[in-house]
Enzyme design. Structure first.
Site, short mmCIF file in Angstrom:
data_model
loop_
_atom_site.label_atom_id
_atom_site.label_comp_id
_atom_site.label_asym_id
_atom_site.label_seq_id
_atom_site.Cartn_x
_atom_site.Cartn_y
_atom_site.Cartn_z
N LEU A 178 70.40 26.80 16.01
CA LEU A 178 69.91 27.19 17.33
C LEU A 178 68.59 26.45 17.56
O LEU A 178 67.76 26.37 16.66
CB LEU A 178 69.66 28.71 17.44
N ASP A 179 68.39 25.93 18.76
CA ASP A 179 67.12 25.30 19.10
C ASP A 179 65.99 26.32 18.98
O ASP A 179 66.20 27.54 19.10
CB ASP A 179 67.15 24.77 20.54
N ARG A 180 64.79 25.83 18.77
CA ARG A 180 63.62 26.72 18.67
C ARG A 180 63.51 27.65 19.88
O ARG A 180 63.20 28.84 19.73
CB ARG A 180 62.34 25.87 18.55
N THR A 209 65.82 28.76 21.86
CA THR A 209 67.01 29.58 22.10
C THR A 209 66.98 30.84 21.25
O THR A 209 66.53 30.83 20.11
CB THR A 209 68.27 28.76 21.79
N HIS A 212 71.72 20.18 22.01
CA HIS A 212 71.37 20.46 23.41
C HIS A 212 72.59 20.42 24.34
O HIS A 212 72.45 20.19 25.53
CB HIS A 212 70.31 19.47 23.93
#
Length: 416
Positions: free
Chosen positions: A177-179, A181, A275
């Protein structure tokens, strides 16, 4: 059979030599050394500055470049001149020996940098445990907290928070997971369990569901599939774009609700590119409303990158200023969010609200200091809601921003 190039052969020989000399091994250290969390009741988790030894293996794109060139092009969190001063001051080693600005980096080299580390604050929301057994820990990740140490973050990461505050053992992340998110994440307690979960994660039968709050009125009453291919165009900025030479990416979207300004959208990624949801939503003309990269008018203009508009050079130039002279959150550009006129919004931005360079420097190391991030910069409106295999299913609660949109739409669809 593919022939090995002379460069590859030299690299293999060098790695063998370094291993024999003990130079290739990364030194062991306590991951929680100097780990201390400070809370002031303002919604942020802070880590006091501390001394730290950055250690990394040379990346392929570094080969043949000088040490100074690599530091100046790869790292953005220091002012110009800092890295030259650090190298000349003996703070940077190459293969455990002091390097100089002209040292050439090659395959197998280890680069280390002794520095006074300043971590950005993150959200003070706890890392909620959704499920735990003898093999796995399933969590609801707070927005704005990176998963593992990277860049400016070390202790202010999900892994170290779980180890320090939840008393978990060392864990292995099983999905990404992106930071920015939030939502469902899986960790294993052993390498064997990690491999077991990896099989689930790459299975075509695994169902993944996300929810996002996006700009504008997303089309209703039908599913929309986006199959635009994705390419990373600026790794150091985290910028990805639709490009015919990119990797295959497929996402299915469906609108849940519309509040007059933003839409709540159900997202089902069928592939797992970096992304992917953020770029596909931007390409459709409905980027995540508070996405600092893909919904920023000062970067993309009024089109917000719909249908791939915007040339890479100008986009990269504008993105490079985010967090230095401008706030990252695009929400502050929208009157529907701030209830401000354009003049009032400009006056507020001129006061430099948000995580920006302050113009001040650390008394210990001379590093430029940043202001604290604003609440709008701690995360984006993208949440991993549910993961389901043929054997198990896990789901988190809905974030407040999602319920807020649904409550304003009397004709909204049921939440998934």
């Amino acid at each position: 059979m593919q022939q090995l190039t002379s460069t590859t052969i030299r690299g293999i020989r060098l790695l063998s030599t370094l291993r024999q000399k003990g130079m290739y091994k990364r030194p062991k250290r306590d991951p929680l050394e100097n780990c201390e969390y400070v809370y002031h009741g303002d919604g942020l988790r802070r880590v006091p500055p501390y001394f730290y030894e950055y250690i990394t293996f040379a990346k392929l794109r570094w080969y043949g470049k000088t040490l100074l060139e690599i530091f100046n092009t790869e790292f953005r969190d220091r002012e110009p001149g800092y890295y030259e001063k650090a190298i000349r001051g003996g703070q940077v080693n190459v293969n455990h020996k002091v390097g100089n600005v002209d040292t050439i980096i090659n395959n197998g080299y280890i680069v280390s940098h002794h520095a006074h580390r300043h971590e950005p604050p993150v959200s003070d929301q706890p890392v909620a445990i959704v499920h735990e057994d003898e093999k796995f820990v399933v969590i609801d990740k707070p927005a704005g907290v990176p998963v593992h140490p990277t860049g400016r973050y070390n202790h202010n990461t999900v892994l170290h928070i779980l180890m320090k505050e939840n008393k978990c053992p060392f864990l292995y992340p099983c999905n990404r997971l992106d930071r920015l998110t939030s939502g469902l994440m899986f960790f294993s307690k052993t390498p064997k369990a990690a491999e077991e979960m990896r099989v689930y994660m790459i299975s075509k039968s695994l169902k993944k569901e996300y929810i996002a709050r996006v700009v504008g009125e997303f089309p209703a009453d039908k599913e929309i599939t986006c199959d635009a291919r994705l390419l990373t165009v600026a790794p150091t900025l985290g910028l990805n774009r639709v490009h015919p030479d990119g990797k295959e990416a497929v996402t299915v979207f469906r609108r849940i609700a519309f509040d007059g300004n933003t839409s709540l959208v159900h997202c089902k990624p069928l592939t797992g590119r970096t992304h992917q949801l953020r770029v596909h939503l931007q390409y459709l003309g409905h980027p995540i409303a508070n996405d600092p990269i893909y919904a920023n008018k000062r970067v993309w203009g009024s089109s917000l990158g719909k249908n791939g508009e915007g040339d890479n050079a100008s986009v990269i130039m504008r993105l490079s200023e985010i967090g230095k002279t401008e706030t990252a959150s695009p929400l502050l550009q929208y009157e529907w969010y701030t209830n401000e006129t354009q003049a009032e919004a400009k006056a507020r931005r001129d006061k430099r609200i948000g995580e920006l360079l302050t113009g001040e420097h650390c008394e210990v190391c001379g590093s430029p200091l940043y202001t604290d991030p604003s609440p709008e910069e701690l995360g984006i409106w993208l949440h991993a809601l549910r993961y389901e295999s043929e054997e198990w299913s896990y789901k988190t609660d809905y974030p407040a921003w999602a319920l807020k949109v649904k409550d304003k739409d009397p004709s909204s669809c049921p939440l998934p």
